[in-house]
Write a protein that holds these residues in place. Structure first.
Motif, PDB file in Angstrom:
ATOM      1  N   SER A   1      53.296  39.599  40.299  1.00 32.73           N
ATOM      2  CA  SER A   1      53.405  38.183  39.941  1.00 32.73           C
ATOM      3  C   SER A   1      52.055  37.603  39.547  1.00 32.73           C
ATOM      4  CB  SER A   1      53.970  37.386  41.130  1.00 32.73           C
ATOM      5  OG  SER A   1      53.127  37.510  42.265  1.00 32.73           O
ATOM      6  N   VAL A   2      51.007  38.442  39.584  1.00 36.67           N
ATOM      7  CA  VAL A   2      49.651  37.974  39.343  1.00 36.67           C
ATOM      8  C   VAL A   2      49.320  37.917  37.854  1.00 36.67           C
ATOM      9  CG1 VAL A   2      47.213  38.485  39.725  1.00 36.67           C
ATOM     10  CG2 VAL A   2      48.846  38.748  41.592  1.00 36.67           C
ATOM     11  N   SER A   3      49.725  38.936  37.103  1.00 36.91           N
ATOM     12  CA  SER A   3      49.380  38.990  35.681  1.00 36.91           C
ATOM     13  C   SER A   3      49.865  37.764  34.908  1.00 36.91           C
ATOM     14  CB  SER A   3      49.935  40.271  35.054  1.00 36.91           C
ATOM     15  OG  SER A   3      49.285  41.406  35.590  1.00 36.91           O
ATOM     16  N   PRO A   4      51.133  37.314  35.095  1.00 36.34           N
ATOM     17  CA  PRO A   4      51.547  36.093  34.387  1.00 36.34           C
ATOM     18  C   PRO A   4      50.720  34.869  34.774  1.00 36.34           C
ATOM     19  CG  PRO A   4      53.451  37.286  35.220  1.00 36.34           C
ATOM     20  CD  PRO A   4      52.252  37.923  35.834  1.00 36.34           C
ATOM     21  N   LEU A   5      50.297  34.808  36.033  1.00 37.14           N
ATOM     22  CA  LEU A   5      49.477  33.686  36.487  1.00 37.14           C
ATOM     23  C   LEU A   5      48.110  33.707  35.804  1.00 37.14           C
ATOM     24  CD1 LEU A   5      49.594  31.351  38.599  1.00 37.14           C
ATOM     25  CD2 LEU A   5      48.500  32.913  40.211  1.00 37.14           C
ATOM     26  N   LEU A   6      47.519  34.873  35.713  1.00 41.38           N
ATOM     27  CA  LEU A   6      46.196  34.994  35.100  1.00 41.38           C
ATOM     28  C   LEU A   6      46.217  34.663  33.613  1.00 41.38           C
ATOM     29  CD1 LEU A   6      44.984  38.247  36.866  1.00 41.38           C
ATOM     30  CD2 LEU A   6      43.797  36.059  36.929  1.00 41.38           C
ATOM     31  N   ALA A   7      47.338  34.892  32.984  1.00 41.89           N
ATOM     32  CA  ALA A   7      47.425  34.656  31.542  1.00 41.89           C
ATOM     33  C   ALA A   7      47.211  33.190  31.188  1.00 41.89           C
ATOM     34  CB  ALA A   7      48.788  35.127  31.032  1.00 41.89           C
TER      35      ALA A   7
ATOM     36  N   ILE B   1      45.055  31.144  32.802  1.00 39.34           N
ATOM     37  CA  ILE B   1      43.757  30.662  33.295  1.00 39.34           C
ATOM     38  C   ILE B   1      42.661  31.168  32.375  1.00 39.34           C
ATOM     39  CG2 ILE B   1      42.153  30.676  35.250  1.00 39.34           C
ATOM     40  CD1 ILE B   1      44.590  31.154  37.060  1.00 39.34           C
ATOM     41  N   PRO B   2      41.820  30.277  31.863  1.00 43.15           N
ATOM     42  CA  PRO B   2      40.832  30.665  30.845  1.00 43.15           C
ATOM     43  C   PRO B   2      39.581  31.326  31.429  1.00 43.15           C
ATOM     44  CG  PRO B   2      40.683  28.309  31.266  1.00 43.15           C
ATOM     45  CD  PRO B   2      41.827  28.813  32.100  1.00 43.15           C
ATOM     46  N   PHE B   3      39.657  32.604  31.712  1.00 36.93           N
ATOM     47  CA  PHE B   3      38.483  33.343  32.163  1.00 36.93           C
ATOM     48  C   PHE B   3      37.610  33.718  30.974  1.00 36.93           C
ATOM     49  CE2 PHE B   3      41.061  34.007  35.949  1.00 36.93           C
ATOM     50  CZ  PHE B   3      40.122  33.980  36.965  1.00 36.93           C
ATOM     51  N   ARG B   4      36.287  33.621  31.170  1.00 36.55           N
ATOM     52  CA  ARG B   4      35.336  34.044  30.145  1.00 36.55           C
ATOM     53  C   ARG B   4      34.825  35.456  30.398  1.00 36.55           C
ATOM     54  NH1 ARG B   4      31.360  28.734  29.558  1.00 36.55           N
ATOM     55  NH2 ARG B   4      32.984  27.211  29.016  1.00 36.55           N
ATOM     56  N   CYS B   5      35.255  36.048  31.478  1.00 32.83           N
ATOM     57  CA  CYS B   5      34.786  37.380  31.836  1.00 32.83           C
ATOM     58  C   CYS B   5      35.953  38.363  31.777  1.00 32.83           C
ATOM     59  CB  CYS B   5      34.179  37.375  33.238  1.00 32.83           C
ATOM     60  SG  CYS B   5      35.377  37.002  34.541  1.00 32.83           S
ATOM     61  N   GLU B   6      35.627  39.636  31.961  1.00 34.41           N
ATOM     62  CA  GLU B   6      36.655  40.669  32.010  1.00 34.41           C
ATOM     63  C   GLU B   6      37.444  40.536  33.312  1.00 34.41           C
ATOM     64  OE1 GLU B   6      37.006  45.563  31.760  1.00 34.41           O
ATOM     65  OE2 GLU B   6      35.044  44.575  31.689  1.00 34.41           O
ATOM     66  N   VAL B   7      38.758  40.631  33.206  1.00 32.15           N
ATOM     67  CA  VAL B   7      39.637  40.550  34.361  1.00 32.15           C
ATOM     68  C   VAL B   7      40.550  41.776  34.356  1.00 32.15           C
ATOM     69  CG1 VAL B   7      41.406  39.223  35.569  1.00 32.15           C
ATOM     70  CG2 VAL B   7      39.624  38.025  34.289  1.00 32.15           C
ATOM     71  N   GLN B   8      40.667  42.427  35.494  1.00 33.50           N
ATOM     72  CA  GLN B   8      41.517  43.604  35.599  1.00 33.50           C
ATOM     73  C   GLN B   8      42.424  43.479  36.810  1.00 33.50           C
ATOM     74  OE1 GLN B   8      39.462  47.340  35.298  1.00 33.50           O
ATOM     75  NE2 GLN B   8      41.157  48.512  36.142  1.00 33.50           N
ATOM     76  N   VAL B   9      43.704  43.665  36.580  1.00 33.91           N
ATOM     77  CA  VAL B   9      44.675  43.693  37.664  1.00 33.91           C
ATOM     78  C   VAL B   9      44.925  45.144  38.052  1.00 33.91           C
ATOM     79  CG1 VAL B   9      47.037  43.167  38.365  1.00 33.91           C
ATOM     80  CG2 VAL B   9      45.773  41.548  36.944  1.00 33.91           C
ATOM     81  N   VAL B  10      44.863  45.419  39.331  1.00 33.70           N
ATOM     82  CA  VAL B  10      45.157  46.747  39.864  1.00 33.70           C
ATOM     83  C   VAL B  10      46.438  46.614  40.675  1.00 33.70           C
ATOM     84  CG1 VAL B  10      44.302  48.683  41.225  1.00 33.70           C
ATOM     85  CG2 VAL B  10      42.686  47.228  39.977  1.00 33.70           C
ATOM     86  N   HIS B  11      47.492  47.314  40.244  1.00 32.36           N
ATOM     87  CA  HIS B  11      48.810  47.121  40.845  1.00 32.36           C
ATOM     88  C   HIS B  11      49.564  48.449  40.833  1.00 32.36           C
ATOM     89  CE1 HIS B  11      53.153  45.988  40.765  1.00 32.36           C
ATOM     90  NE2 HIS B  11      52.746  45.175  41.717  1.00 32.36           N
ATOM     91  N   GLY B  12      50.502  48.586  41.755  1.00 38.63           N
ATOM     92  CA  GLY B  12      51.358  49.763  41.772  1.00 38.63           C
ATOM     93  C   GLY B  12      51.041  50.754  42.868  1.00 38.63           C
ATOM     94  N   HIS B  13      50.012  50.470  43.675  1.00 31.89           N
ATOM     95  CA  HIS B  13      49.605  51.386  44.743  1.00 31.89           C
ATOM     96  C   HIS B  13      50.305  51.085  46.063  1.00 31.89           C
ATOM     97  CE1 HIS B  13      46.866  47.958  44.320  1.00 31.89           C
ATOM     98  NE2 HIS B  13      46.964  47.879  45.636  1.00 31.89           N
ATOM     99  N   GLY B  14      51.028  49.961  46.148  1.00 33.98           N
ATOM    100  CA  GLY B  14      51.741  49.598  47.375  1.00 33.98           C
ATOM    101  C   GLY B  14      50.859  48.849  48.350  1.00 33.98           C
ATOM    102  N   ASN B  15      51.440  48.499  49.478  1.00 30.50           N
ATOM    103  CA  ASN B  15      50.719  47.714  50.480  1.00 30.50           C
ATOM    104  C   ASN B  15      49.887  48.641  51.362  1.00 30.50           C
ATOM    105  OD1 ASN B  15      49.775  45.661  52.072  1.00 30.50           O
ATOM    106  ND2 ASN B  15      51.667  45.390  53.221  1.00 30.50           N
ATOM    107  N   ILE B  16      48.676  48.899  50.914  1.00 27.08           N
ATOM    108  CA  ILE B  16      47.801  49.849  51.613  1.00 27.08           C
ATOM    109  C   ILE B  16      46.849  49.157  52.582  1.00 27.08           C
ATOM    110  CG2 ILE B  16      47.930  51.554  49.767  1.00 27.08           C
ATOM    111  CD1 ILE B  16      45.205  50.552  48.780  1.00 27.08           C
ATOM    112  N   GLY B  17      46.948  47.835  52.693  1.00 26.46           N
ATOM    113  CA  GLY B  17      46.068  47.104  53.594  1.00 26.46           C
ATOM    114  C   GLY B  17      44.929  46.432  52.848  1.00 26.46           C
TER     115      GLY B  17
END
Length: 274
Positions: A59-65, A67-83
Motif C-alpha cells: 500500500s506504500v507505492s501508491p502513497l509515494l506516487a 508525494i513530490p520527492f526530489r531524491c531517489e526513492v526505492q520500495v522494498v517489498h515482498g520479503h514478508g514480516n521479518i521484523g
C-alpha cells in the motif's frame, strides 16, 4: 516503484530507511511528506530513501506516487514480516556516508536533516545522533535512557499511574531528564530507535541490528553497542514529533514480544535488577 535492492557504484551523502507493517496510511503520509521536505533541503547531494514494507500487500507505492520527492526513492517489498531490525538490515550494504533509521510515525521541520548532517560533519567523533522529541500534544518525550534495570522496565512499562508516582524520581533518573534538559549531551547509554542518525561506516561496522530481535529492544541493543564502538550524542537542536510507543497498551502479543526481547537483551548484555 517496488524493486529489489541492488548495489550502487558510489555511496550517497545520506540514506534513509523506514520500515512499515500494515501502516496507518494517514500517519505514514505525514511522515513521508516531512521527509520529502527535509530531504529536499539537502541540495546538490546524492540522497536516497528506502521504504521497506513488511506487509503482505503493497500500500506504500501508491502513497509515494503522490508525494513530490526530489531524491531517489526505492520500495522494498515482498520479503514478508521479518521484523523491524532485520528489515532495516536489508539495505545495510547500501547505506551512505550518513544513514537515518526512522519510524513511520515521525514528523519534523524541513531543516532538521540538513542540520543533523552539519552536526556530524562538525563532530567526526560522533557515530550516532539522537534528537529532542515530543508527543503530538507537545509533551516532552525522553529518548535517552540509562542502562535499564529490570525494575525500571516493569514500572515504566506496566505499572498503574499511582505506582509510577512512587517511583517518579527513579524514572526521571532512568530517562536522563536532567542530563538532557539543556545543550548537547554526550554519551547516553541507550537511545530510541524512532530516529537514529548514524555515521554510515559505524553502522556497517556494527552490522546493523541484531537479527535475534523481532520487535522491541533492538534499538537498546544497537545504541548500546554503538556507544561502545564510538560516541553517541543527544542534540536538542534536532527536534522531532513522535506518535508511537506504549507497548503495554497494544495488547498481549506486543507485551509478549516486549518480554521476549528484554530477555534477549539481558542475556546479551547482563541483567540488572535494581
Amino acid at each position: 516503484m517496488t524493486t529489489s535492492v541492488s548495489a550502487r557504484s558510489e555511496p550517497a551523502r545520506l540514506t534513509v530507511s523506514l520500515v512499515t507493517f500494515q501502516p496507518d496510511l494517514s500517519t505514514l503520509r505525514k511522515t513521508l511528506v516531512c521527509l520529502s521536505r527535509a530531504l529536499g533541503q539537502i541540495l546538490g547531494e546524492h540522497v536516497k530513501l528506502f521504504v521497506i514494507d513488511n506487509s503482505q500487500v503493497d500500500s506504500v507505492s501508491p502513497l509515494l506516487a503522490d508525494i513530490p520527492f526530489r531524491c531517489e526513492v526505492q520500495v522494498v517489498h515482498g520479503h514478508g514480516n521479518i521484523g523491524f531490525g532485520r528489515a532495516h538490515n536489508l539495505v545495510l550494504a547500501q547505506t551512505g556516508q550518513y544513514h537515518l533509521i526512522v519510524n513511520p510515525d515521525i514528523e519534523m521541520k524541513p531543516p532538521m536533516l540538513r542540520q543533523a548532517i552539519e552536526f556530524m560533519d562538525a563532530h567526526p567523533c560522533c557515530d550516532l545522533l539522537t534528537p529532542r522529541a515530543s508527543w503530538p500534544n507537545g509533551t516532552r518525550q525522553y529518548l535517552c535512557k540509562r542502562y535499564p534495570a529490570l525494575v525500571d522496565l516493569v514500572v515504566r512499562g506496566f505499572a498503574p499511574r499511582p505506582v509510577k508516582s512512587l517511583f517518579a524520581r527513579r524514572l526521571e533518573r532512568y530517562e536522563m531528564r536532567s542530563e538532557t534538559d539543556g545543550q548537547t549531551y554526550w554519551g547516553p547509554p541507550i537511545v530510541s530507535g524512532c530516529f537514529m542518525f548514524f555515521r554510515g561506516p559505524a553502522l556497517r561496522a556494527l552490522k546493523g541490528f541484531d537479527p535475534q530481535y523481532f520487535l522491541y529492544f533492538e534499538d537498546f541493543d544497537l545504541s548500546y553497542r554503538a556507544g561502545q564502538h564510538g560516541r553517541t550524542a543527544y542534540v536538542p537542536q534536532i527536534e522531532i514529533v513522535h506518535a508511537g510507543g506504549h507497548a503495554a497498551q497494544k495488547g498481549f502479543w506486543h507485551i509478549k514480544q516486549f518480554l521476549i526481547s528484554a530477555t534477549i537483551f539481558y542475556r546479551s548484555h547482563g541483567l540488572r535488577i535494581l
